[in-house]
Design an enzyme around this catalytic site. Structure first.
Site, PDB file in Angstrom:
ATOM      1  N   GLU A   1      43.840  39.755  34.475  1.00 18.61           N
ATOM      2  CA  GLU A   1      43.322  40.070  35.802  1.00 18.61           C
ATOM      3  C   GLU A   1      43.387  38.833  36.695  1.00 18.61           C
ATOM      4  O   GLU A   1      43.055  37.723  36.272  1.00 18.61           O
ATOM      5  CB  GLU A   1      41.868  40.540  35.671  1.00 18.61           C
ATOM      6  CG  GLU A   1      41.173  40.846  36.990  1.00 18.61           C
ATOM      7  CD  GLU A   1      39.720  41.278  36.809  1.00 18.61           C
ATOM      8  OE1 GLU A   1      39.152  41.821  37.774  1.00 18.61           O
ATOM      9  OE2 GLU A   1      39.147  41.081  35.707  1.00 18.61           O
TER      10      GLU A   1
ATOM     11  N   LYS B   1      42.061  47.660  42.164  1.00 25.23           N
ATOM     12  CA  LYS B   1      40.774  47.889  41.506  1.00 25.23           C
ATOM     13  C   LYS B   1      39.891  48.769  42.386  1.00 25.23           C
ATOM     14  O   LYS B   1      39.674  48.481  43.568  1.00 25.23           O
ATOM     15  CB  LYS B   1      40.094  46.546  41.239  1.00 25.23           C
ATOM     16  CG  LYS B   1      38.934  46.593  40.256  1.00 25.23           C
ATOM     17  CD  LYS B   1      38.497  45.173  39.918  1.00 25.23           C
ATOM     18  CE  LYS B   1      37.494  45.144  38.768  1.00 25.23           C
ATOM     19  NZ  LYS B   1      37.111  43.763  38.393  1.00 25.23           N
TER      20      LYS B   1
ATOM     21  N   CYS C   1      39.520  45.566  34.081  1.00 27.40           N
ATOM     22  CA  CYS C   1      38.198  45.089  33.683  1.00 27.40           C
ATOM     23  C   CYS C   1      37.185  46.243  33.622  1.00 27.40           C
ATOM     24  O   CYS C   1      37.399  47.209  32.895  1.00 27.40           O
ATOM     25  CB  CYS C   1      37.756  43.956  34.606  1.00 27.40           C
ATOM     26  SG  CYS C   1      36.554  42.829  33.854  1.00 27.40           S
TER      27      CYS C   1
END
Length: 311
Positions: free
Chosen positions: A47, A138, A172
């Site tokens: 990430e 995200k 994540c």
């Protein structure tokens, strides 16, 4: 499209070149070259690899106020985030082409469509011909990440059909969102990429569960980072005295469709972790559990995903 059932993946556990997109791109290319020399066909980065995941940085913010020094830190972060597409994506695409591999890499993307002031935590997908296949933004930045990153929408949740299986990614703590996972399963994901900044023990239970739940391979990739890679002149630097030297311990790994490690978590160093994939293991695992097939009960449960562009 002919399927290659058995091949090698590379999970690239490395620290960023903090706040420096040019050096970060150079490092990514070096690592792609190295993994390509070892015949990896799918390569995964952490990430926010370019320009960095700013762990420990406060950007001078508390509830109700922001400092001038923190604004300057954000300006620096913004300047070193990348346009998609842009110069950096062209260079990474060229490296993917030379390695003849699919590359999945976490970046911080600068909004190129509206004001330009918003940043997104994004995963980019490159094909072995160097093409930028697409991206995933995200959906929900976690905690203080919401201060520096905007939210993605359903228009960037791709799963790509490739000779090495259907490849997609959640970033994540998106992997803690049950319906986001369900959306990936509905798209038939087989190589589930999980770039992360989470190095806690509970993360590994989660990705093992996802592999078993989705009956897919999960490639989890984190950075290894220490305090000495941070610039000395960031506003948050004095706060780092209270933080451990090892800021992110790694833990990158690979899990098979029964939830078993095929590459154990690696801690305490930068390393390219290689794992052998056999896509035949997916139907073997689906024999007794298929989350979107015979175990789905679609007569009871319905999933709706709004994939329209919102911003």
């Amino acid at each position: 499209m002919d399927t290659v059932n058995q091949y090698t993946v590379a999970i690239i556990q490395a620290g960023s070149e903090m706040m420096d997109k040019e050096k970060g791109t150079d490092k990514a290319i070096r690592l792609i070259n190295e993994a390509g020399a070892n015949e990896a066909k799918v390569m995964v980065f952490p990430e926010a690899f370019i320009p960095c995941y700013p762990r420990g940085m406060s950007f001078g913010a508390v509830v109700g106020s922001r400092s001038q020094q923190g604004r300057e830190d954000f300006q620096r972060y913004w300047e070193n985030s990348i346009h998609v597409p842009g110069e950096e994506t062209e260079r990474i695409g060229k490296a993917a082409r030379e390695a003849n591999a699919y590359v999945v890499i976490g970046v911080i993307e600068r909004d190129s469509e509206y004001s330009g002031g918003t940043l997104y935590c994004t995963v980019l997908f490159f094909g072995p011909d160097g093409t930028l296949l697409g991206k995933h933004r995200k959906l929900k930045p976690t905690g203080s990440e919401r201060l520096i990153w905007g939210e993605g929408d359903g228009s960037t949740m791709p799963v790509f059909e490739t000779p090495y299986g259907r490849i997609g990614a959640l970033i994540c703590w998106e992997n803690y969102m049950p319906l986001a996972r369900a959306a990936m399963y509905e798209k038939g994901i087989q190589i589930y990429v999980a770039p992360t900044a989470d190095h806690r023990d509970t993360w590994f239970a989660s990705i093992q569960h996802i592999a078993a739940e989705g009956r897919c391979f999960v490639l989890s990739c984190n950075q290894y980072a220490t305090k000495d890679i941070y610039p000395d002149d960031i506003a948050s630097r004095p706060e780092f005295e209270q933080l451990p030297h090892e800021m992110t311990r790694g833990g990158s790994c690979a899990v098979n469709p029964l939830g078993e490690f095929i590459a154990e978590p690696v801690f305490g160093r930068e390393e390219i972790i290689y794992a052998d994939i056999n896509l035949d293991k997916i139907p073997e695992a689906q024999f007794d559990f298929d989350p979107v097939g015979h175990y789905a009960r679609k007569d009871i449960f319905k999933l709706h995903v709004d994939e329209r562009k919102q911003v």
